[in-house]
Design a protein around this motif. Structure first.
Motif, PDB file in Angstrom:
ATOM      1  N   ASP A  75      -5.104   4.830  26.140  1.00 11.68           N
ATOM      2  CA  ASP A  75      -6.022   5.464  27.085  1.00 11.68           C
ATOM      3  C   ASP A  75      -7.450   4.937  26.912  1.00 11.68           C
ATOM      4  OD1 ASP A  75      -3.983   6.954  28.138  1.00 11.68           O
ATOM      5  OD2 ASP A  75      -4.439   8.759  26.986  1.00 11.68           O
ATOM      6  N   SER A  76      -7.754   4.440  25.720  1.00 14.13           N
ATOM      7  CA  SER A  76      -9.086   3.911  25.440  1.00 14.13           C
ATOM      8  C   SER A  76      -9.203   2.430  25.787  1.00 14.13           C
ATOM      9  CB  SER A  76      -9.421   4.115  23.958  1.00 14.13           C
ATOM     10  OG  SER A  76      -9.348   5.483  23.608  1.00 14.13           O
ATOM     11  N   GLY A  77      -8.111   1.835  26.283  1.00 11.41           N
ATOM     12  CA  GLY A  77      -8.164   0.447  26.730  1.00 11.41           C
ATOM     13  C   GLY A  77      -7.734  -0.568  25.703  1.00 11.41           C
ATOM     14  N   PHE A  78      -7.013  -0.136  24.659  1.00 15.76           N
ATOM     15  CA  PHE A  78      -6.598  -1.042  23.597  1.00 15.76           C
ATOM     16  C   PHE A  78      -5.116  -0.887  23.294  1.00 15.76           C
ATOM     17  CE2 PHE A  78     -11.058   0.051  22.751  1.00 15.76           C
ATOM     18  CZ  PHE A  78     -11.639  -1.205  22.674  1.00 15.76           C
ATOM     19  N   SER A  79      -4.587  -1.866  22.574  1.00 13.70           N
ATOM     20  CA  SER A  79      -3.235  -1.781  22.022  1.00 13.70           C
ATOM     21  C   SER A  79      -3.276  -2.324  20.601  1.00 13.70           C
ATOM     22  CB  SER A  79      -2.235  -2.570  22.877  1.00 13.70           C
ATOM     23  OG  SER A  79      -2.604  -3.939  22.964  1.00 13.70           O
ATOM     24  N   LEU A  80      -2.285  -1.938  19.793  1.00  7.45           N
ATOM     25  CA  LEU A  80      -2.264  -2.312  18.383  1.00  7.45           C
ATOM     26  C   LEU A  80      -1.090  -3.238  18.103  1.00  7.45           C
ATOM     27  CD1 LEU A  80      -3.923  -1.443  15.752  1.00  7.45           C
ATOM     28  CD2 LEU A  80      -1.844  -0.166  15.166  1.00  7.45           C
ATOM     29  N   LEU A  81      -1.378  -4.376  17.495  1.00  2.00           N
ATOM     30  CA  LEU A  81      -0.350  -5.297  17.011  1.00  2.00           C
ATOM     31  C   LEU A  81      -0.313  -5.173  15.495  1.00  2.00           C
ATOM     32  CD1 LEU A  81       1.652  -7.609  17.821  1.00  2.00           C
ATOM     33  CD2 LEU A  81      -0.204  -9.206  17.256  1.00  2.00           C
ATOM     34  N   SER A  82       0.833  -4.804  14.941  1.00  2.00           N
ATOM     35  CA  SER A  82       0.861  -4.506  13.510  1.00  2.00           C
ATOM     36  C   SER A  82       2.198  -4.870  12.887  1.00  2.00           C
ATOM     37  CB  SER A  82       0.566  -3.015  13.261  1.00  2.00           C
ATOM     38  OG  SER A  82       1.557  -2.203  13.868  1.00  2.00           O
ATOM     39  N   ALA A  83       2.187  -4.971  11.570  1.00  2.00           N
ATOM     40  CA  ALA A  83       3.399  -5.251  10.801  1.00  2.00           C
ATOM     41  C   ALA A  83       3.209  -4.715   9.392  1.00  2.00           C
ATOM     42  CB  ALA A  83       3.699  -6.747  10.757  1.00  2.00           C
ATOM     43  N   PHE A  84       4.303  -4.261   8.798  1.00  4.02           N
ATOM     44  CA  PHE A  84       4.264  -3.781   7.420  1.00  4.02           C
ATOM     45  C   PHE A  84       4.721  -4.879   6.464  1.00  4.02           C
ATOM     46  CE2 PHE A  84       4.091   0.268   9.549  1.00  4.02           C
ATOM     47  CZ  PHE A  84       3.388   1.080   8.679  1.00  4.02           C
ATOM     48  N   ILE A  85       4.130  -4.853   5.285  1.00  2.68           N
ATOM     49  CA  ILE A  85       4.516  -5.746   4.187  1.00  2.68           C
ATOM     50  C   ILE A  85       4.885  -4.844   3.010  1.00  2.68           C
ATOM     51  CG2 ILE A  85       3.801  -7.613   2.653  1.00  2.68           C
ATOM     52  CD1 ILE A  85       1.620  -8.292   4.762  1.00  2.68           C
ATOM     53  N   TYR A  86       6.136  -4.912   2.572  1.00  7.36           N
ATOM     54  CA  TYR A  86       6.628  -4.009   1.538  1.00  7.36           C
ATOM     55  C   TYR A  86       7.036  -4.751   0.280  1.00  7.36           C
ATOM     56  CZ  TYR A  86       6.991   0.340   4.236  1.00  7.36           C
ATOM     57  OH  TYR A  86       6.714   1.484   4.930  1.00  7.36           O
ATOM     58  N   ASP A  87       6.749  -4.134  -0.857  1.00  4.03           N
ATOM     59  CA  ASP A  87       7.349  -4.525  -2.129  1.00  4.03           C
ATOM     60  C   ASP A  87       8.422  -3.507  -2.478  1.00  4.03           C
ATOM     61  OD1 ASP A  87       5.717  -6.702  -2.452  1.00  4.03           O
ATOM     62  OD2 ASP A  87       4.331  -5.729  -3.826  1.00  4.03           O
ATOM     63  N   PHE A  88       9.509  -3.979  -3.053  1.00  2.00           N
ATOM     64  CA  PHE A  88      10.516  -3.067  -3.583  1.00  2.00           C
ATOM     65  C   PHE A  88      11.181  -3.718  -4.789  1.00  2.00           C
ATOM     66  CE2 PHE A  88      12.626  -5.578  -0.304  1.00  2.00           C
ATOM     67  CZ  PHE A  88      13.810  -5.989  -0.911  1.00  2.00           C
ATOM     68  N   CYS A  89      11.794  -2.919  -5.627  1.00  2.57           N
ATOM     69  CA  CYS A  89      12.428  -3.416  -6.849  1.00  2.57           C
ATOM     70  C   CYS A  89      13.942  -3.298  -6.746  1.00  2.57           C
ATOM     71  CB  CYS A  89      11.934  -2.633  -8.067  1.00  2.57           C
ATOM     72  SG  CYS A  89      10.201  -2.943  -8.481  1.00  2.57           S
ATOM     73  N   ILE A  90      14.625  -4.260  -7.341  1.00  2.00           N
ATOM     74  CA  ILE A  90      16.080  -4.288  -7.356  1.00  2.00           C
ATOM     75  C   ILE A  90      16.543  -4.021  -8.789  1.00  2.00           C
ATOM     76  CG2 ILE A  90      18.135  -5.610  -6.770  1.00  2.00           C
ATOM     77  CD1 ILE A  90      16.291  -7.455  -5.120  1.00  2.00           C
ATOM     78  N   PHE A  91      17.343  -2.974  -8.953  1.00  2.00           N
ATOM     79  CA  PHE A  91      17.857  -2.598 -10.264  1.00  2.00           C
ATOM     80  C   PHE A  91      19.372  -2.734 -10.286  1.00  2.00           C
ATOM     81  CE2 PHE A  91      13.935  -0.186  -9.750  1.00  2.00           C
ATOM     82  CZ  PHE A  91      13.288  -0.385 -10.968  1.00  2.00           C
ATOM     83  N   GLY A  92      19.898  -2.974 -11.486  1.00  2.00           N
ATOM     84  CA  GLY A  92      21.329  -2.893 -11.670  1.00  2.00           C
ATOM     85  C   GLY A  92      21.773  -1.442 -11.712  1.00  2.00           C
ATOM     86  N   VAL A  93      23.062  -1.216 -11.665  1.00  2.00           N
ATOM     87  CA  VAL A  93      23.587   0.141 -11.732  1.00  2.00           C
ATOM     88  C   VAL A  93      23.151   0.775 -13.050  1.00  2.00           C
ATOM     89  CG1 VAL A  93      25.675   1.544 -11.806  1.00  2.00           C
ATOM     90  CG2 VAL A  93      25.544  -0.428 -10.274  1.00  2.00           C
ATOM     91  N   PRO A  94      22.637   2.015 -13.041  1.00  2.00           N
ATOM     92  CA  PRO A  94      22.175   2.654 -14.273  1.00  2.00           C
ATOM     93  C   PRO A  94      23.267   2.723 -15.345  1.00  2.00           C
ATOM     94  CG  PRO A  94      21.495   3.910 -12.354  1.00  2.00           C
ATOM     95  CD  PRO A  94      22.424   2.859 -11.856  1.00  2.00           C
ATOM     96  N   GLU A  95      22.855   2.502 -16.606  1.00  2.00           N
ATOM     97  CA  GLU A  95      23.768   2.558 -17.743  1.00  2.00           C
ATOM     98  C   GLU A  95      23.320   3.662 -18.698  1.00  2.00           C
ATOM     99  OE1 GLU A  95      24.088  -1.250 -19.618  1.00  2.00           O
ATOM    100  OE2 GLU A  95      23.923  -2.339 -17.723  1.00  2.00           O
ATOM    101  N   MET A  96      24.286   4.217 -19.398  1.00  2.00           N
ATOM    102  CA  MET A  96      23.995   5.225 -20.415  1.00  2.00           C
ATOM    103  C   MET A  96      23.821   4.543 -21.771  1.00  2.00           C
ATOM    104  SD  MET A  96      23.783   8.215 -19.031  1.00  2.00           S
ATOM    105  CE  MET A  96      23.938   9.259 -20.476  1.00  2.00           C
ATOM    106  N   ILE A  97      22.626   4.627 -22.334  1.00  2.00           N
ATOM    107  CA  ILE A  97      22.329   4.036 -23.637  1.00  2.00           C
ATOM    108  C   ILE A  97      21.673   5.099 -24.501  1.00  2.00           C
ATOM    109  CG2 ILE A  97      21.051   2.237 -24.886  1.00  2.00           C
ATOM    110  CD1 ILE A  97      21.229   0.489 -22.429  1.00  2.00           C
ATOM    111  N   ASN A  98      22.349   5.471 -25.589  1.00  2.00           N
ATOM    112  CA  ASN A  98      21.846   6.520 -26.486  1.00  2.00           C
ATOM    113  C   ASN A  98      21.517   7.798 -25.713  1.00  2.00           C
ATOM    114  OD1 ASN A  98      22.046   4.779 -28.695  1.00  2.00           O
ATOM    115  ND2 ASN A  98      19.951   3.995 -28.394  1.00  2.00           N
ATOM    116  N   SER A  99      22.447   8.188 -24.879  1.00  2.00           N
ATOM    117  CA  SER A  99      22.371   9.409 -24.073  1.00  2.00           C
ATOM    118  C   SER A  99      21.250   9.383 -23.035  1.00  2.00           C
ATOM    119  CB  SER A  99      22.190  10.649 -24.970  1.00  2.00           C
ATOM    120  OG  SER A  99      20.885  10.703 -25.512  1.00  2.00           O
TER     121      SER A  99
END
Length: 508
Positions: free
Chosen positions: A196-220
């Protein structure tokens, strides 16, 4: 690196052209009158849904029955071609997590007309509506159903789920009123205000994420080790399936790479106009988990040390037709235009409140502080040109033209709220009378007030959000009250929730 007071010491150059002036005049006219924002479907024949501005009262907006459309015909063809059995009706909760209901595919057209019902508590996530923290929401209202109304343009076959498609939904009460705590509704409303104000937005997200192995039980103790990733050779099948799958859901990945920590990846999306960038981020947040499970991985937006990964919103402002980047200077110099400086001034002015929405957990806010002996309660809000250490990094190079990276966000933030709050703050900067420039040779500050600072404690950020009248009005009183109440509850239960958040994959 520069502080806020330096913002307008740069020359304005030759930016006082008539086109930009007419946009600013139109913006001021828009801000002076009460506007009615609309959330409309992306194609004639889809849902025609209008939503009025949140003034503390919900105005009844009943979705109309859709007529046959080319979109619906195409969906039927896709369903038959892929022998689909189920369709997920997805909506975002306040944390940006996908909450969905799956229906048999042969009921799809019926549900498009009448919607899918879901308990309201699934999306608002108040652990105990009887507590005083949420007493502004009546328990009878909280325990009621809401209706998921699909936006048909978001219908996609899910490559990572067998014979299943998804469609992103907007949320309404059973009486047809928009759910005022819906992040997607709030983002759409702000984008309409921008248009309505006469503009438009061009945007993109940049994400970091971590990859882990399946959780293991070590010393409880439950321990999850980062998956090893080399700088130039990732787990190709996993990443390739993820990127290809995102493409087929409409989220185009521009690049991906290993990041700075073991098992940490960075993924960058191609920019899109409107709500598309937030939809892409929303798709990633659930899609990456489903693909990872197929490879016996767990993906998380937390580090192994409990810190949050970053979630950057790169954006630029264009004319309403999407033909001209109004951040780019016509003189060819690597500077923001007057419009760009005003937009940036709005982001700086509201940085404290913005940080509450973009780093909405205690662990998210650790990334604001530099390691050192002196523990401060606040840090300055910084900006600069091509400086990745700044909260707002202005990039004038590359084929995309000038863009601003809002680096306040963590990857755990709701992308719709990040988008909505950024637009609201930028619009305030554009329309503020304090942001007027006398001429290219004058040295005038956009905001003569004290330089903005970011609180390191979430409690202080919540206070800043509550006191920010601009964001309260833009995002809605109902949403602000509910969001603050939810975060106060989480602060009281922070320790007990920490492991759940990481290993039960809620925020990941």
């Amino acid at each position: 690196m520069n502080n806020e007071g330096d913002l307008l010491e740069e020359d304005a150059r030759d930016e006082g052209n008539e086109m930009e002036g007419s946009r600013m005049t139109k913006l001021r006219r828009t801000r002076k009158k009460v506007t009615k924002s609309q959330i409309s479907s992306t194609e004639i024949g889809e849902m025609d849904i209008s939503n009025s501005k949140d003034d503390g009262r919900d105005s009844k907006q009943v979705p109309t029955v859709p007529q046959p459309s080319s979109r619906m015909k195409h969906i039927k063809q896709e369903m038959a071609k892929n022998h689909l059995q189920f369709v997920r009706f997805e909506a975002t909760d306040l944390h940006g997590v996908s909450r969905s209901k799956s229906i048999p595919a042969h009921f799809f057209q019926e549900k498009v007309i009448h919607g899918v019902f879901m308990p309201r508590g699934y999306l608002e996530l108040a652990p105990n509506p009887k507590d005083n923290e949420v007493d502004h929401i009546r328990a009878t209202c909280f325990n009621s159903d809401i209706v998921l109304i699909p936006e048909l343009s978001t219908f996609r076959v899910l490559p990572w789920a067998e014979r299943t498609a998804r469609v992103i939904c907007d949320t309404f009460t059973v009486t047809g009123e928009p759910l005022l705590t819906s992040p997607r509704y709030i983002a759409k409303r702000q984008l309409n205000q921008l248009q309505d104000s006469g503009f438009s937005l061009l945007s993109a997200f940049i994400y970091d994420f971590c990859i882990f192995g399946v959780p293991e039980m070590i010393n409880s103790k439950t321990i999850s080790f980062p998956a090893s990733t080399l700088l130039s050779n990732h787990d190709q099948p996993f990443i390739q399936e993820l990127v290809d799958g995102l493409y087929h859901t409409g989220a185009s990945v521009e690049s991906f790479s290993s990041s700075t920590r073991p098992g940490q990846m960075e993924i960058c999306f191609l920019p899109e106009f409107g709500i598309g960038s937030a939809d892409n981020a929303f798709t990633l947040r659930s899609g990456v988990k489903e693909v990872a499970r197929k490879y016996n991985y767990i993906t998380s937006f937390f580090f192994e040390t409990g810190f949050c990964n970053s979630g950057i919103l790169s954006h630029s402002l264009w004319d309403v037709g999407g033909k001209e980047n109004v951040f780019c200077s016509s003189s060819g110099t690597e500077q923001l235009t007057i419009t760009g400086k005003k937009w940036l001034a709005g982001l700086l002015k509201h940085a404290a409140a913005l940080s509450c929405l973009m780093a909405p957990a205690v662990s998210c806010r650790k990334r604001y502080s530099k390691e050192g002996k002196d523990q401060k309660e606040r840090v300055p809000t910084t900006w600069g040109y091509n400086d990745n250490s700044c909260a707002f990094n202005i990039k004038c190079h590359g084929e995309k033209g000038t863009q601003i990276e809002n680096k306040l966000g963590s990857a755990t933030a709701n992308p719709y709220l990040v988008l909505a709050a950024t637009v609201a703050a930028g619009l305030d900067g554009l329309g503020s009378s304090n942001g007027a420039l006398a001429g290219p040779d004058d040295s005038t500050e956009l905001y003569p007030s004290q330089p903005s600072e970011i609180p390191l404690k979430l409690e202080d950020a919540l206070v800043a959000l509550e006191e920010d009248q601009c964001l309260r009005q833009a995002l809605g009183e109902t949403f602000i009250r509910y969001f603050v109440a939810m975060k106060k509850y989480e602060l009281e239960n922070e320790e007990t929730d920490a492991e759940r958040n990481k290993f039960l994959e809620y925020f990941i």
